[in-house]
Design a protein around this motif. Structure first.
Motif, PDB file in Angstrom:
ATOM      1  N   GLU A  47      69.076 138.881  74.338  1.00  0.00           N
ATOM      2  CA  GLU A  47      69.267 139.990  75.068  1.00  0.00           C
ATOM      3  C   GLU A  47      69.234 141.474  74.187  1.00  0.00           C
ATOM      4  N   GLU A 104      61.509 148.165  77.808  1.00  0.00           N
ATOM      5  CA  GLU A 104      62.986 148.575  77.870  1.00  0.00           C
ATOM      6  C   GLU A 104      63.537 147.970  76.422  1.00  0.00           C
ATOM      7  N   LYS A 105      62.895 146.924  76.358  1.00  0.00           N
ATOM      8  CA  LYS A 105      63.479 146.143  75.248  1.00  0.00           C
ATOM      9  C   LYS A 105      62.974 146.797  73.647  1.00  0.00           C
ATOM     10  N   LYS A 114      69.476 145.201  73.667  1.00  0.00           N
ATOM     11  CA  LYS A 114      70.339 146.410  74.135  1.00  0.00           C
ATOM     12  C   LYS A 114      70.515 147.161  72.648  1.00  0.00           C
ATOM     13  N   TYR A 115      70.315 148.499  73.224  1.00  0.00           N
ATOM     14  CA  TYR A 115      70.898 149.893  72.374  1.00  0.00           C
ATOM     15  C   TYR A 115      72.126 149.540  72.361  1.00  0.00           C
ATOM     16  N   LEU A 116      72.714 149.190  71.086  1.00  0.00           N
ATOM     17  CA  LEU A 116      74.008 149.512  70.664  1.00  0.00           C
ATOM     18  C   LEU A 116      74.416 150.456  69.572  1.00  0.00           C
ATOM     19  N   ALA A 164      65.131 150.174  73.448  1.00  0.00           N
ATOM     20  CA  ALA A 164      66.314 149.729  72.723  1.00  0.00           C
ATOM     21  C   ALA A 164      66.399 149.967  71.318  1.00  0.00           C
ATOM     22  N   GLN A 190      67.829 152.131  68.505  1.00  0.00           N
ATOM     23  CA  GLN A 190      68.581 151.621  67.430  1.00  0.00           C
ATOM     24  C   GLN A 190      68.292 151.942  66.188  1.00  0.00           C
TER      25      GLN A 190
END
Ligand SMILES: [Zn+2]
Ligand SMILES: [Zn+2]
Length: 616
Positions: A307, A222-223, A309-311, A226, A230
């Motif tokens: 953490e 998942e990382k 995360k896709y931002l 993400a 990005q």
């Protein structure tokens, strides 16, 4: 019994036992003596990277040693290199096997990676010199025995291959000290390691010296996803753009470098790189993970300790882009709501400011400038609307209001109508029963009247809208009396100047509203004149008898009134639009007749008629 057990920094358990083998003189007695002393068995193996039977070794260490089996596993072996990339239960299993016995190398599951284990132990020439100076003896370093890492993380010098062959049957039960395996004649290579090699060496060393949490393959994946999102290598829904991703990855490292690590990426559906970002079991090699992290611009400490995360819209808070607010450009928006754009699959961000302004844009943001980009305004909100009313009360034109508030003229016109009650009323009416419709229409109008004339008395209000007052008095009495201003005892204003000033302000707002409503109306136009405005704002008397008392309103009206020509042009446009709407031919004579133009109208009007006739 191992009576001496003092590991140096970054020293392999194998090396500690090899040094013991020297000092204990076991080396003189027989090759299997130390294996016997350490593991209570002559058939136990001397394994350099992931040794087993450590519980037995522990029981053979001096009493009171703080080297528990767990501690040996964590600090004196290559366990930490592999563990962060294993499923938690598998990492547990590896620890169990290293304590007891079993095939650890199969359990770590990297055999399929095709990255071979070492054939010979390796060392760094400079480390040997330093270790001799500092500790009086050289030793085997853990960090020099990592498959895929070919330089010393400390000196960036190429690791040298010793004569100790780790895979040979011959040495299987022997601990061989580094001093017995250094090949003195080997040339120290002078080439400069690449940035990629340095990264790998440092990153692998970080893994050995720290204890990154074992987060599981799915979280790792998942990382990665993400990060890929990005960087634009995966869609908002997480689908990886395989081709683009593989090509960039290979371009980043170069084919030769990847080949030198046995990590070549072959462009087909199944390769180690794509496997790493797919949902499936099976561990990849730590080197492959490190290659991935480096490509994504992450060091392992960032990867494991923060953490990810896709931002698509970066980190908040985000700026409010309400140009009708004094805080425009200030970071007032703490949360963004991200959805998937139905048409494009791209992320869609919706930003809501406490001031009521809500905007959205399609992501992902690529530059800092994107942060101040509005895709669409969802809600303008109270603050913006207030500013719009303020600007129009100041007599600003629609064009200038539009440019101040950052929207088009149509929006200004539309919102002025909404705020004046027109559209809202229509919208409300659409879902109401006829009885309610009448009441709501009158309520709305009445409230508007009170808004425009906040200082007016009951009597003045009644005179301004006698019909609405009468209707509401009969049908909606309770509501009406809730709205009416308090009964004012007639009082003499000691300062009449203030009274007139306030009145002038109110009249100005009312007059501006009337004019702009007329200019944007879709109904039959009426020429804007002093008396037209005066009647509509119910102040004709003041305008005619005391124009000097309301200078702002008079000034506004003078610039707002239409010449006959201006009005005729507006009329022509309206009539032509009406013809088009009714699907009639737009012809000159029709326009002239419907617009009620008498012969002798000006050249400008004629031109407008011609324009409309062409504009079918
Ligand atoms: Zn070194
Ligand atoms: Zn705001």
């Amino acid at each position: 019994m191992i009576f001496e057990f003092n590991p140096h920094p970054d020293e392999l358990l194998y090396s500690v036992l090899a040094r013991f083998n020297l000092v204990s003189r076991n080396v003189m007695i027989g090759s299997k003596e130390t294996v016997q002393d350490a593991f209570s068995s002559r058939t136990a193996s001397a394994v350099y990277d992931l040794p087993t039977r450590l519980s037995i070794l522990h029981s053979n260490l001096p009493v009171g040693t703080h080297f528990t089996p767990e501690r040996m596993i964590q600090n004196l072996t290559l366990y930490r290199l592999y563990a962060p990339f294993l499923p938690p239960d598998r990492a547990e299993k590896v620890i169990e096997k290293m304590k007891m016995d079993g095939d650890v190398h199969t359990t770590i599951g990297v055999l399929a990676s095709r990255i071979p284990f070492l054939s010979h132990m390796r060392y760094c020439h400079e480390c040997i010199v330093e270790d001799c100076n500092q500790f009086g003896e050289p030793y085997w370093h853990i960090s020099h025995q990592i498959p895929g890492i070919h330089i010393c993380h400390k000196h960036y010098s190429r690791l040298l291959t010793s004569s100790l062959q780790v895979s040979s049957r011959e040495n299987k039960h022997e601990f061989i000290d580094i001093s017995q395996a250094i090949t003195s004649g080997e040339e120290v290579s002078q080439d400069n390691p690449s940035e990629h090699e340095r990264f790998l060496a440092n990153a692998a060393y970080w893994l050995l010296r720290n204890e990154p949490p074992i987060i599981g393959l799915e979280v790792i994946r998942e990382k990665y996803i993400a990060c890929l999102q990005q960087e634009g290598y995966a869609s908002f829904s997480g689908k990886v753009h395989n081709e683009k991703f593989m090509r960039s990855f290979v371009g980043f490292y170069g084919r030769d470098f990847l080949r030198s690590l046995d990590c070549e990426v072959i462009y087909k559906e199944q390769n180690w790189l794509l496997k790493m970002v797919r949902k499936q079991r099976g561990a990849a090699h730590p080197i492959q993970h490190l290659l991935m992290m480096h490509f994504l611009g992450l060091s392992p400490d960032i990867f494991f300790t923060t953490e990810i995360k896709y931002l698509p819209f970066g980190e908040g808070p985000w700026p409010c882009l309400n140009r009708g607010a004094s805080h425009v450009g200030h970071a007032t928006i703490r949360e963004v709501k991200i959805t998937r754009d139905y048409d494009t699959g791209l992320p869609m961000g919706t930003f809501s400011c406490p001031c009521g302004f809500v905007y959205s844009r399609r992501g992902p943001d690529r530059t800092v400038e994107d942060r101040s980009r509005i895709g669409e305004v969802k809600v303008f909100g109270k603050t913006w609307e207030k500013q719009l009313l303020k600007l129009s009360s100041e007599g600003k034109t629609i064009t200038s209001i539009a440019s101040v508030l950052g929207c088009d003229r149509g929006t200004v016109i539309k919102y002025k109508r909404i705020l004046a009650g027109g559209v809202q009323e229509e919208a409300i009416c659409a879902r109401e029963v006829p009885e309610d419709r009448e009441r709501n229409k009158r309520r709305k109008r009445w409230l508007q009247l009170q808004q425009i004339h906040p200082l007016a008395t009951r009597k003045e209000l009644r005179e301004m809208a006698p019909k609405d007052f009468a209707w509401l008095y009969r049908h909606d009495n309770q509501w009406l009396y809730q709205q009416l201003p308090d009964i004012t005892v007639p009082q003499k204003y000691s300062d009449t100047r203030v009274n007139w000033e306030a009145r002038d302000q109110q009249m100005l707002i009312a007059a501006t509203t009337v004019v702009e409503k007329e200019l944007s109306t879709e109904e039959k136009p009426e020429r804007i004149t002093v008396s037209m405005i005066g009647k509509r704002i119910a102040e004709l008397g003041v305008l005619q008898k005391h124009p000097e008392k309301v200078p702002l309103t008079i000034a506004f009206i003078h610039q707002a009134v239409e010449t006959l020509e201006e009005f005729q042009i507006r009329r022509v446009k309206y009539v032509a639009e009406e013809l088009r709407r009714d699907k009639e031919l737009v012809l000159q004579w029709k326009i002239v007749r419907k617009a009620g133009l008498r012969p002798g109208f000006s050249e400008a009007v004629t031109q407008q008629i011609h324009l409309e006739c062409k504009n079918i």
